[in-house]
Design a protein around this motif. Structure first.
Motif, PDB file in Angstrom:
ATOM      1  N   TRP A   1     -67.190 -52.236   6.059  1.00 21.79           N
ATOM      2  CA  TRP A   1     -66.931 -51.410   7.242  1.00 21.79           C
ATOM      3  C   TRP A   1     -67.489 -50.004   7.070  1.00 21.79           C
ATOM      4  O   TRP A   1     -67.847 -49.346   8.050  1.00 21.79           O
ATOM      5  CB  TRP A   1     -65.442 -51.405   7.595  1.00 21.79           C
ATOM      6  CG  TRP A   1     -65.043 -52.786   8.027  1.00 21.79           C
ATOM      7  CD1 TRP A   1     -64.275 -53.668   7.333  1.00 21.79           C
ATOM      8  CD2 TRP A   1     -65.480 -53.473   9.210  1.00 21.79           C
ATOM      9  NE1 TRP A   1     -64.194 -54.858   8.010  1.00 21.79           N
ATOM     10  CE2 TRP A   1     -64.927 -54.765   9.173  1.00 21.79           C
ATOM     11  CE3 TRP A   1     -66.290 -53.130  10.281  1.00 21.79           C
ATOM     12  CZ2 TRP A   1     -65.155 -55.722  10.172  1.00 21.79           C
ATOM     13  CZ3 TRP A   1     -66.518 -54.073  11.278  1.00 21.79           C
ATOM     14  CH2 TRP A   1     -65.954 -55.342  11.225  1.00 21.79           C
TER      15      TRP A   1
ATOM     16  N   PHE B   1     -70.895 -50.514   8.059  1.00 16.11           N
ATOM     17  CA  PHE B   1     -70.927 -50.527   9.532  1.00 16.11           C
ATOM     18  C   PHE B   1     -71.079 -49.091  10.054  1.00 16.11           C
ATOM     19  O   PHE B   1     -71.937 -48.800  10.896  1.00 16.11           O
ATOM     20  CB  PHE B   1     -69.632 -51.165  10.050  1.00 16.11           C
ATOM     21  CG  PHE B   1     -69.481 -51.165  11.546  1.00 16.11           C
ATOM     22  CD1 PHE B   1     -69.902 -52.260  12.298  1.00 16.11           C
ATOM     23  CD2 PHE B   1     -68.907 -50.088  12.211  1.00 16.11           C
ATOM     24  CE1 PHE B   1     -69.763 -52.256  13.683  1.00 16.11           C
ATOM     25  CE2 PHE B   1     -68.767 -50.082  13.586  1.00 16.11           C
ATOM     26  CZ  PHE B   1     -69.195 -51.179  14.332  1.00 16.11           C
TER      27      PHE B   1
ATOM     28  N   MET C   1     -72.039 -58.308  11.362  1.00 17.57           N
ATOM     29  CA  MET C   1     -71.149 -58.127  10.202  1.00 17.57           C
ATOM     30  C   MET C   1     -70.880 -59.410   9.404  1.00 17.57           C
ATOM     31  O   MET C   1     -70.941 -59.395   8.173  1.00 17.57           O
ATOM     32  CB  MET C   1     -69.828 -57.472  10.626  1.00 17.57           C
ATOM     33  CG  MET C   1     -69.961 -56.037  11.083  1.00 17.57           C
ATOM     34  SD  MET C   1     -70.806 -54.981   9.908  1.00 17.57           S
ATOM     35  CE  MET C   1     -69.485 -54.721   8.726  1.00 17.57           C
TER      36      MET C   1
END
Lengths: 52, 273
Positions: free
Chosen positions: B61, B64, B114
């Protein structure tokens, strides 16, 4: 020099200054050329002409 | 810790300070340009922090955040702030809507990517900017030392590629050049244009210098990113720190009050009001 005149001078580009007469125009031209180069490079990547 | 691990942390601190300064100005003056700049700077700061984190450990993340905010969106939002300072036309609302929708779409595409991340390829020994993308090797091209390669069918032919975190042909990667070209044109182009206007009118030397600094800062990150793509990733963090410092100084110089500014402000646009 009165405060008024001093204030006026401060908000105007001084004449005969190397910084403003030579450096700034040269820097703007060089940065403009680099920007165009980077845009063409990014466009080349986007269009698949330049591979990564 | 190496210098390349420390630099992104310093950039993050500078960007955090810069972001707070700009958003505080937005709260006082209610000029949307400061809001867009603030959002762009917050994205830049988040990207720098993610980069710093990823030089120490893996978290998908955080990746991300790094890709979406640090690599894809921040330049466009910063540049959009500049556009709002330069142009007060109705079509700018349309561009704002396109930027918001485009950013949300990029976020959606990133979310889609993802589950497909090739996390096994991650290493803290290389900057994240050198390992995020899967790269197809041209015929006769040798892979970088230590790179992991594989062969796969791609666009109707068998290709050899260097493994990267984002798989080959990930749609989100196609959005990045659009945002970055828009950001480059508006942020750097806007700063150069503003500096030129002030210089031509022989007024507000502080804003001439400020816009030169902002353009130079934005270009330093653009240049460092290009060098990274060409295989010289060691300059990226230095370029980012330089960008953060130059733009911050430029913003502070532009914001410094000068006499006669009120009268001229309405006639001459500036990229940092």
């Amino acid at each position: 020099m009165s405060n008024h005149i001093r204030a006026n001078n401060k908000s105007h580009i001084p004449s005969g200054s190397f910084l403003f007469e030579k450096f700034v125009p040269a820097a703007l031209i060089v940065m403009g050329v680099i920007t165009v180069g980077l845009i063409l490079f990014a466009a080349g990547v986007l269009l698949g002409i330049i591979h990564f | 810790m190496s210098i390349n691990q420390i630099l992104p942390f310093i950039s993050t601190i500078v960007m955090l300070w810069f972001t707070v300064d700009v958003l505080r100005r937005f709260l006082v003056r209610r000029n949307p340009a400061f809001l867009f700049w603030g959002i762009g700077l917050a994205m830049f700061g988040a990207g720098s922090f993610a980069e710093a984190y990823l030089s120490l450990a893996w978290n998908k993340w955080i990746f991300f955040v790094w890709y979406l905010f640090g690599a894809a969106l921040n330049a466009a939002w910063l540049g959009h702030g500049t556009l709002n300072l330069l142009v007060r036309k109705k079509w700018v609302y349309g561009v704002t809507a396109a930027l918001v929708i485009g950013s949300l779409f990029a976020g959606y595409l990133m979310l889609q990517a993802m589950p497909k991340l090739d996390e096994a390829v991650f290493t803290t020994s290389k900057p994240i900017s050198e390992q995020y993308g899967t790269k197809v090797l041209d015929a006769g091209e040798t892979p970088p030392i230590g790179a992991q390669t594989f062969t796969t069918p791609y666009r109707g032919e068998e290709v050899t590629a260097v493994r990267g975190l984002l798989p080959l042909g990930t749609p989100v990667r196609l959005t990045t050049p659009f945002f970055n070209i828009y950001g480059l044109i508006t942020l750097v182009g806007g700063a150069i244009y503003s500096a030129y206007l002030f210089w031509r009118k022989r007024v507000m030397p502080n804003r001439v210098i400020a816009n030169v600094l902002i353009a130079a800062g934005a270009l330093s990150i653009g240049f460092a990113s290009t060098l990274t793509r060409l295989g010289y990733g060691q300059y990226l963090y230095l370029g980012e720190l330089l960008a953060a410092i130059l733009m911050f100084i430029g913003f502070r110089v532009a914001a410094k009050p000068q006499s006669e500014e009120v009268g001229v402000q309405n006639t001459v646009p500036a990229s940092a009001d």
